[in-house]
Write a protein that holds these residues in place. Sequence first.
Motif, PDB file in Angstrom:
ATOM      1  N   UNK A   1       0.847  -1.191   0.000  1.00 47.97           N
ATOM      2  CA  UNK A   1       0.000   0.000   0.000  1.00 47.97           C
ATOM      3  C   UNK A   1       0.891   1.252   0.000  1.00 47.97           C
ATOM      4  N   UNK A   2       0.799   2.079   1.029  1.00 45.49           N
ATOM      5  CA  UNK A   2       1.578   3.313   1.043  1.00 45.49           C
ATOM      6  C   UNK A   2       2.842   3.263   1.869  1.00 45.49           C
ATOM      7  N   UNK A   3       3.206   2.089   2.370  1.00 43.80           N
ATOM      8  CA  UNK A   3       4.413   1.941   3.179  1.00 43.80           C
ATOM      9  C   UNK A   3       5.479   1.178   2.394  1.00 43.80           C
ATOM     10  N   UNK A   4       6.747   1.533   2.624  1.00 45.52           N
ATOM     11  CA  UNK A   4       7.817   0.771   1.994  1.00 45.52           C
ATOM     12  C   UNK A   4       9.053   0.750   2.889  1.00 45.52           C
ATOM     13  N   UNK A   5       9.941  -0.220   2.612  1.00 46.90           N
ATOM     14  CA  UNK A   5      11.186  -0.326   3.369  1.00 46.90           C
ATOM     15  C   UNK A   5      12.298  -0.803   2.457  1.00 46.90           C
ATOM     16  N   UNK A   6      13.452  -0.132   2.548  1.00 50.62           N
ATOM     17  CA  UNK A   6      14.654  -0.525   1.817  1.00 50.62           C
ATOM     18  C   UNK A   6      15.708  -0.973   2.810  1.00 50.62           C
ATOM     19  N   UNK A   7      16.247  -2.163   2.606  1.00 54.20           N
ATOM     20  CA  UNK A   7      17.331  -2.666   3.437  1.00 54.20           C
ATOM     21  C   UNK A   7      18.535  -2.947   2.544  1.00 54.20           C
ATOM     22  N   UNK A   8      19.731  -2.615   3.037  1.00 50.19           N
ATOM     23  CA  UNK A   8      20.933  -2.827   2.238  1.00 50.19           C
ATOM     24  C   UNK A   8      21.963  -3.646   3.009  1.00 50.19           C
ATOM     25  N   UNK A   9      22.996  -4.094   2.298  1.00 48.84           N
ATOM     26  CA  UNK A   9      24.111  -4.788   2.930  1.00 48.84           C
ATOM     27  C   UNK A   9      25.262  -3.828   3.205  1.00 48.84           C
TER      28      UNK A   9
END
Length: 208
Positions: A57-65
């Motif tokens: 929906x309107x939420x997002x998350x970016x995870x990196x190394x």
Amino acid sequence: MKKLLTIVMTVLTATVFGQNFQGQIVYQNTYTSKLPNVTSEQFSTMMGSTQNYIIKDGDYKSSTNGTMFQWQLYINKDNKLYNKMSNSETVFWNDGATNPDGILKIEVNKGVTEVLGHKCDEIVFTCKSGIQKYYFNSKISVEPSIFTGHLFGNWYDYLKVAKALPLKMVIENAQFTLTSIATEIKEMKLDAKEFQLSKNTKTVKSPY
């Protein structure tokens, strides 16, 4: 360094098979440094060469190394971007309604490239910070109105035109050029808990 972190957080903001894509996109990120005291490899190590992006929906998350930058979470109801750095337990937030950048010119080019079998159009933003290029396919769709308040990182301006998540990005500024290309697209149902901060999380307004 403070200015550099501000730029990096803005860039990382900076993603169907249906009305709104829900699922995961994995990107391969490559940095080319323009700074004499920071190598391309150092940028990639700090910021991460792999980025895992999930959206519901309107939420997002970016995870990196990355060794410095760990994750960024956007919570729509707060209109805030929460950024977690490895050197602090405190999570810093930016107001989604603010935008330190600005777009001077917009160009749209049809059928420029292909990513994972998806023919992509191109949007080119000439910004105060530099040149930003986004490549997208309308099947990976997002309703722009969900992100009306998300001005940070030119996100709403991008969605107004594309109405889809980017599958490739080339972001150029005075410090580096970032090339980000999707290596996997997976439609999946996600739990709302994926987009929540833990109860004990300490948050403060970002100085960056």
